[in-house]
Design a protein around this motif. Structure first.
Motif: not given
Length: 311
Positions: A38-43, A57-65, A85-91
């Protein structure tokens, strides 16, 4: 190029991130692997170090996996997710979403596992069921492939799942090469019940291993329980009990799985007619092979051969 987006959240399991990205990245001509947060923040990870993902999270939109590693991410352990995070996973438009270990908590919190079979680490079973009662949790397997959503048990089972995905995408030869490169088994028998921390019968002086080796050399022949038990000088009852304790499955289930694996290998690596593949694998007839392959992986022998020989 198949893009795999790895979603890193707070307290992600370092082993899961490292092993999954390493395995897919070794096939750089087939997979592109990106890590996001999220927001490219350090994890911060469970390994005591922090990673700095290059993507949001934008890369989740059109990922293949989309791949969610194991994580101690607090919101998911409380039954919720950050809205972003919820929106990125469900959309996401990804045709495949997979989790390793406690990454299943994240998928469940997003509602993606409701009414579906899934697995996670055996040590979190009670907590998972309490938080997500709609999920059909099966804590006795290494991984579950439910088509567009795949989940795995703890840590090393993530390797099993990644190999399964590579095998499904590109066939056994490629998956076996990756397994050899990573110095791990191409396929592990049994389920995570083998690794649960609970009293399990132990037989230090006897094993059914010799019977399994004997059977593997004779898969094309009719094999019965009594003949297998005789190889290790056990009664059928004792042999069956110890076999299940050692492998996590019955002798009959194990034999069927070995024969299916043999048939898949022959379909991928030879031009033998279907009936001959069936005989070499121990199914006897093409009809029996079709029935078993359909039950195991949901396709016919001809369709399987066409897919993986082409790959």
């Amino acid at each position: 190029m198949h893009r795999i987006a790895v979603l890193a959240l707070e307290q992600s399991v370092a082993f899961d991130i490292g092993s999954a990205t390493h395995m897919f990245a070794r096939l750089a001509d087939r997979y592109e692997v990106v890590v996001c947060s999220p927001d490219r923040r350090p994890i911060p990870t469970t390994g005591g170090f922090t990673i700095a993902p290059e993507h949001g999270l934008e890369v989740l939109k059109d990922a293949d996996t989309v791949l969610v590693p194991g994580t101690h991410y607090p919101p998911a352990r409380e039954g919720r997710l950050e809205p972003a995070v919820a929106e990125a996973l469900t959309t996401t438009n990804a045709p495949r979403i997979m989790s390793i270990c406690t990454g299943a908590f994240v998928l469940a919190a997003a509602g993606l596992l409701d009414g579906r079979p899934a697995t996670t680490h055996w040590g979190t079973t009670d907590q998972f069921r309490a938080l997500y009662p709609k999920v059909r949790l099966n804590p006795d397997v290494l991984f579950i492939d439910d088509g567009d959503i795949l989940t795995s048990a703890g840590v090393a089972a993530g390797i099993d799942l990644c190999l399964h995905v590579i095998r499904s995408d590109h066939g056994s030869e490629v998956a076996n090469w990756i397994a050899r490169y990573c110095v791990v088994p191409a396929w592990r028998q049994g389920g995570q019940s083998q690794f649960v921390d609970r009293p399990v019968p132990s037989y230090p002086d006897t094993s059914t291993a010799l019977a399994r080796e004997w059977a593997l050399e004779r898969l094309q022949e009719p094999l019965d329980l009594a003949a297998m038990a005789a190889q290790v000088r056990m009664s059928v009852r004792t042999f069956t009990r110890r076999f299940r304790a050692e492998t996590g499955m019955s002798p009959g289930q194990w034999l069927t799985q070995q024969r299916v694996d043999r048939a898949r290998h022959l379909l991928e690596s030879t031009d033998l007619p279907i009936d001959q593949v069936a005989r070499h694998a121990g199914f006897g007839t093409g009809a029996a092979l079709r029935q078993q392959l359909a039950a195991s992986i949901g396709v016919s022998p001809s369709a399987y051969r066409q897919t993986f020989r082409s790959a």
